[in-house]
Design an enzyme around this catalytic site. Sequence first.
Site, PDB file in Angstrom:
ATOM      1  N   CYS A  39       0.819  -1.223   0.000  1.00  0.00           N
ATOM      2  CA  CYS A  39       0.000   0.000   0.000  1.00  0.00           C
ATOM      3  C   CYS A  39       0.846   1.263   0.000  1.00  0.00           C
ATOM      4  O   CYS A  39       0.397   2.308  -0.460  1.00  0.00           O
ATOM      5  CB  CYS A  39      -0.940   0.002   1.199  1.00  0.00           C
ATOM      6  SG  CYS A  39      -2.106  -1.358   1.096  1.00  0.00           S
ATOM      7  N   HIS A  73      -3.877   7.145   1.039  1.00  0.00           N
ATOM      8  CA  HIS A  73      -4.060   5.804   0.493  1.00  0.00           C
ATOM      9  C   HIS A  73      -5.467   5.349   0.864  1.00  0.00           C
ATOM     10  O   HIS A  73      -5.899   5.513   2.008  1.00  0.00           O
ATOM     11  CB  HIS A  73      -3.008   4.865   1.090  1.00  0.00           C
ATOM     12  CG  HIS A  73      -3.366   3.423   0.942  1.00  0.00           C
ATOM     13  ND1 HIS A  73      -3.597   2.862  -0.294  1.00  0.00           N
ATOM     14  CD2 HIS A  73      -3.559   2.438   1.868  1.00  0.00           C
ATOM     15  CE1 HIS A  73      -3.917   1.576  -0.129  1.00  0.00           C
ATOM     16  NE2 HIS A  73      -3.907   1.305   1.160  1.00  0.00           N
ATOM     17  N   ASN A 120      -9.965  -0.779  -2.393  1.00  0.00           N
ATOM     18  CA  ASN A 120      -8.544  -0.549  -2.131  1.00  0.00           C
ATOM     19  C   ASN A 120      -7.738  -1.153  -3.291  1.00  0.00           C
ATOM     20  O   ASN A 120      -7.717  -2.364  -3.470  1.00  0.00           O
ATOM     21  CB  ASN A 120      -8.182  -1.217  -0.795  1.00  0.00           C
ATOM     22  CG  ASN A 120      -6.719  -1.030  -0.422  1.00  0.00           C
ATOM     23  OD1 ASN A 120      -5.901  -0.584  -1.224  1.00  0.00           O
ATOM     24  ND2 ASN A 120      -6.385  -1.384   0.814  1.00  0.00           N
TER      25      ASN A 120
HETATM   26  N1  COA Z   1     -19.246  -9.369   5.606  1.00  0.00           N
HETATM   27  C1  COA Z   1     -19.913  -9.627   6.727  1.00  0.00           C
HETATM   28  N2  COA Z   1     -19.297  -9.891   7.913  1.00  0.00           N
HETATM   29  C2  COA Z   1     -17.962  -9.867   7.902  1.00  0.00           C
HETATM   30  C3  COA Z   1     -17.224  -9.607   6.752  1.00  0.00           C
HETATM   31  C4  COA Z   1     -17.910  -9.340   5.575  1.00  0.00           C
HETATM   32  N3  COA Z   1     -17.285  -9.059   4.420  1.00  0.00           N
HETATM   33  N4  COA Z   1     -15.908  -9.654   7.085  1.00  0.00           N
HETATM   34  C5  COA Z   1     -15.822  -9.928   8.372  1.00  0.00           C
HETATM   35  N5  COA Z   1     -17.071 -10.065   8.895  1.00  0.00           N
HETATM   36  C6  COA Z   1     -17.456 -10.347  10.259  1.00  0.00           C
HETATM   37  C7  COA Z   1     -16.373 -11.032  11.053  1.00  0.00           C
HETATM   38  O1  COA Z   1     -16.400 -12.417  10.834  1.00  0.00           O
HETATM   39  C8  COA Z   1     -16.736 -10.659  12.461  1.00  0.00           C
HETATM   40  O2  COA Z   1     -17.754 -11.507  12.883  1.00  0.00           O
HETATM   41  P1  COA Z   1     -17.817 -12.021  14.402  1.00  0.00           P
HETATM   42  O3  COA Z   1     -17.932 -10.773  15.236  1.00  0.00           O
HETATM   43  O4  COA Z   1     -19.032 -12.880  14.418  1.00  0.00           O
HETATM   44  O5  COA Z   1     -16.539 -12.736  14.634  1.00  0.00           O
HETATM   45  C9  COA Z   1     -17.336  -9.270  12.342  1.00  0.00           C
HETATM   46  O6  COA Z   1     -17.670  -9.118  10.947  1.00  0.00           O
HETATM   47  C10 COA Z   1     -16.404  -8.167  12.757  1.00  0.00           C
HETATM   48  O7  COA Z   1     -15.131  -8.384  12.190  1.00  0.00           O
HETATM   49  P2  COA Z   1     -13.929  -7.402  12.418  1.00  0.00           P
HETATM   50  O8  COA Z   1     -12.784  -7.860  11.587  1.00  0.00           O
HETATM   51  O9  COA Z   1     -13.698  -7.173  13.873  1.00  0.00           O
HETATM   52  O10 COA Z   1     -14.580  -6.067  11.797  1.00  0.00           O
HETATM   53  P3  COA Z   1     -14.018  -4.613  11.740  1.00  0.00           P
HETATM   54  O11 COA Z   1     -15.031  -3.691  12.280  1.00  0.00           O
HETATM   55  O12 COA Z   1     -12.627  -4.506  12.272  1.00  0.00           O
HETATM   56  O13 COA Z   1     -13.955  -4.357  10.174  1.00  0.00           O
HETATM   57  C11 COA Z   1     -12.315  -4.360   8.441  1.00  0.00           C
HETATM   58  C12 COA Z   1     -13.169  -5.191   9.384  1.00  0.00           C
HETATM   59  C13 COA Z   1     -11.457  -5.318   7.660  1.00  0.00           C
HETATM   60  C14 COA Z   1     -13.236  -3.587   7.501  1.00  0.00           C
HETATM   61  C15 COA Z   1     -11.463  -3.365   9.255  1.00  0.00           C
HETATM   62  O14 COA Z   1     -10.825  -4.031  10.308  1.00  0.00           O
HETATM   63  C16 COA Z   1     -10.432  -2.691   8.424  1.00  0.00           C
HETATM   64  O15 COA Z   1     -10.731  -1.976   7.478  1.00  0.00           O
HETATM   65  N6  COA Z   1      -9.157  -2.835   8.773  1.00  0.00           N
HETATM   66  C17 COA Z   1      -8.088  -2.258   8.006  1.00  0.00           C
HETATM   67  C18 COA Z   1      -7.915  -3.058   6.769  1.00  0.00           C
HETATM   68  C19 COA Z   1      -7.030  -2.420   5.798  1.00  0.00           C
HETATM   69  O16 COA Z   1      -6.956  -1.222   5.732  1.00  0.00           O
HETATM   70  N7  COA Z   1      -6.354  -3.239   5.024  1.00  0.00           N
HETATM   71  C20 COA Z   1      -5.506  -2.781   4.003  1.00  0.00           C
HETATM   72  C21 COA Z   1      -4.346  -2.140   4.604  1.00  0.00           C
HETATM   73  S1  COA Z   1      -3.654  -1.029   3.605  1.00  0.00           S
END
Ligand code: COA
Length: 355
Positions: free
Chosen positions: A116, A282, A312
């Site tokens: 990234c 980003h 992304n």
């Molecule tokens: N659809 C529905 N549910 C989903 C899902 C999806 N696409 N992906 C994950 N879940 C569920 C998980 O299984 C979890 O369920 P549980 O509570 O029953 O275990 C729940 O949603 C919450 O997951 P969590 O990972 O804690 O959610 P979050 O609020 O942290 O959001 C991201 C997830 C990935 C959107 C967030 O963490 C994020 O954006 N992180 C940064 C990622 C990033 O920037 N990556 C690139 C780096 S440059």
Amino acid sequence: MPNTKIAGIGFYVPEQVVTNHDLMRHMDTTDEWIQERSGIVERRFAKRTEETTTTLGAKAAEIAIQRAGITKEDVDFIIFATLSPDYFFPGCGVLLQRELGITHTEIGALDIRNQCSGFVYGLSVADQFVKSGMYKNVLLVGSEVHSMGIDFSTRGRNVTVLFGDGAGAVVLQPTEEKGKGVLVSKLHSDGTHAEQLAFINPGCHAGYHFKKMGTEVDFGYEDVEFGGLFLTQKMMDDGMIFPNMDGPLVFKHAVTKFPEVIMEVLNDQGLSTSDINLFVPHQANLRISQLVQRQLHLRDDQVWNNIQRYGNTTAATIPIALCEAWEAGKVKDGDLICIAAFGSGFTWGASLIRW
Ligand code: COA
């Protein structure tokens, strides 16, 4: 010593639009979940067998080259940033050279593997080459085809819903105009959490890092005298061939490191956030961008986000967003532009550019 200016900019995204509703047909997810957690509404996916990371990059590059008022033959160095290369090796730099039809060899090609933050790292590398007088027309490309390497089953939903395909490119040239061009770049890295946002297999690690960390994983390697396979049947059967991401951990680090490195470049130049005409972060997650914006007290008109439409696109997000903003008339002569990125590695960085 000259500064480095962006002389031309272009972007290209595949025509195929994939909405959250389209993804819902393949995995257990919802449009609401994706929009609420990431801001993403749709993304573009490359046309399989017709488009690759290289070809998307070439299309963006052609626009940047034309806008810089040069020809392909004038490019004397290529820097290609991607985490989704066409081949394990050689890198996309030489493939781009071939795709563009540059047949002379008075040119170098370098591949950047900083995910990234690939574009910010690439810009900093290009800046050194241009400032030193070594190259006059550096073509910097950020391009990704994520759709070929993500898991479209429910198992991969936390990663897959976030990513899209696309490319952006800039041509960098020396400028003698005082105070114009790239003013400063600051780069950082911390390998502590390398595996928490990673594409681990196939690879030549043979489990080493996991063993060292005390989290030994059975990758299905055969017990042989030497050598071995970097891709095993077990990796494929168990879905170990897809990106791994600890979303909450990445989120936590991103919202800390973005403001830190942005203040670092501003302080270096004796500037403050109110001096920024446009901040192009980003595009990892709209929530990350909005939190960073709030921490830096930036107004909406000072920030350009487009993750809603493209997801992304990793190394391509910044040049795509910057190009869109430029096309929309949001980047004017003399403006102070701030770009910043955080991602896998972890690596992060920021640059200030006086347009
Ligand atoms: N659809 C529905 N549910 C989903 C899902 C999806 N696409 N992906 C994950 N879940 C569920 C998980 O299984 C979890 O369920 P549980 O509570 O029953 O275990 C729940 O949603 C919450 O997951 P969590 O990972 O804690 O959610 P979050 O609020 O942290 O959001 C991201 C997830 C990935 C959107 C967030 O963490 C994020 O954006 N992180 C940064 C990622 C990033 O920037 N990556 C690139 C780096 S440059």
